[in-house]
Enzyme design. Sequence first.
Site, PDB file in Angstrom:
ATOM      1  N   HIS A  93      57.920  14.847 -49.438  1.00 40.19           N
ATOM      2  CA  HIS A  93      56.517  15.285 -49.444  1.00 40.19           C
ATOM      3  C   HIS A  93      56.119  16.089 -48.208  1.00 40.19           C
ATOM      4  CE1 HIS A  93      56.788  11.496 -51.829  1.00 40.19           C
ATOM      5  NE2 HIS A  93      56.174  12.274 -52.712  1.00 40.19           N
ATOM      6  N   SER A 146      53.267  12.242 -57.127  1.00 37.15           N
ATOM      7  CA  SER A 146      53.033  11.727 -55.776  1.00 37.15           C
ATOM      8  C   SER A 146      52.424  12.759 -54.831  1.00 37.15           C
ATOM      9  CB  SER A 146      54.351  11.219 -55.181  1.00 37.15           C
ATOM     10  OG  SER A 146      55.320  12.250 -55.178  1.00 37.15           O
ATOM     11  N   ASP A 151      57.971  13.301 -45.281  1.00 37.56           N
ATOM     12  CA  ASP A 151      59.115  12.439 -45.557  1.00 37.56           C
ATOM     13  C   ASP A 151      60.138  13.230 -46.375  1.00 37.56           C
ATOM     14  OD1 ASP A 151      58.179  12.544 -48.149  1.00 37.56           O
ATOM     15  OD2 ASP A 151      57.502  10.460 -48.225  1.00 37.56           O
TER      16      ASP A 151
END
Length: 358
Positions: A326, A39, A323
């Site tokens: 990340h 991600s 978040d």
Amino acid sequence: MDNSSSSMSLAILLMTLFMFGFSSSKAQMVPALFVFGDSLVDVGNNNYLPISTAKANFPHNGVDFPNKKATGRFSNGKNAADLLAQKVGLPSSPPYLSLASKNASAYMTGVSFASGGAGIFNGTDQKLGQSIPLTRQVGYYEKIYQSLVQTLGPAGVQNRISKSLFMVVIGSNDIFDYPRNKSNIPQQYVDSMVFTLKGLLKRLHSSGARKFVFPAIGAIGCIPSERLKSQTEECNEESNSLALKYNEGLKSMLQELKSELKDIAYSYFDTYAVLQNIVQNPANNGFSEIKAACCGLGKLKAKIPCLPLSTYCPNRRDHVWWDLYHPTEATATILVDTIFDGPLQYTFPMNGRQLVAI
Ligand SMILES: *[C@@H]1O[C@H](CO)[C@@H](O)[C@H](O)[C@H]1NC(C)=O
Ligand SMILES: *[C@@H]1O[C@H](CO)[C@@H](O)[C@H](O)[C@H]1NC(C)=O
Ligand SMILES: *[C@@H]1O[C@H](CO)[C@@H](O)[C@H](O)[C@H]1NC(C)=O
């Protein structure tokens, strides 16, 4: 017109053509950028995975992206793959799954196979429903390579691909998965990660890959979701120490691979050290919040992830984390600036700019 003035205007024409050609080839420094990973560099592949819960194609993700678009990037803005593409004068590599029905012209400047939740091992997405594990990402690249061979011929492809960059950002999810896999001692576990990765890199090499950009795992024990596990919001030292062990193994594996294959070049990037510098000296880099996420709810804004019902901070520039997992675009920018132009202390044995120039 006499001879001398016509040859003069020819010279000016040639000079103009040369400068034009020169400046456009300078803008684009490599033919293509292929991106593999999780991600941290997903640009929207997971949007196409129906049962994956690792998704970011909704607000407030993308709040600083052009048109405030939530594209599937786990960021307020651009991620490290976008920023590296920008450095080498390329558009962001599009998500592989968005190209499924397109022909080779869509692949010319690169593709991203990265997928939120992906790991070196296949099982890292069990809690998330679905991802594209690294093994499958490499399989997808092999298909692209075959279709390029058909379009450009073997020599044409080799010429393009050997100068292209292969960015690989992987391993964090395997480390988060370690508690499920405790039958291994830590050293065995990271050795097995490195060994599996080596096999996959050899497959990429067999399909033309020669230049690798290899960010190591960051200080993942210090992300908001890991700090949340401690009453005192300390970094999770077990995750950090696994990350460091893995990074050591990765660094020596890359040296080994280089001596076995000879014709590869790589830039290993010490993400861990650079992130730790940021966390220890936040003000030097313009940050004021190093622990809490920008977007989320509850303690450290990490109890509830970045969802439309969550709140987000007004100034994303001063937060290290977007978040609970990340980094912000601001953090990714510092990382990629250092990958590309950083000193030997952080980029081994060369930085991105030197890798491109080889
Ligand atoms: C590939 O697709 C592009 C547009 O997406 C089209 O212009 C081109 O003709 C196609 N090439 C082949 C070989 O099908
Ligand atoms: C992952 O799964 C594929 C098949 O889906 C298999 O070929 C591969 O060996 C597996 N990789 C690992 C590391 O278990
Ligand atoms: C556990 O670790 C081994 C390597 O030691 C790996 O092959 C396996 O896929 C891992 N299992 C899970 C569930 O992650």
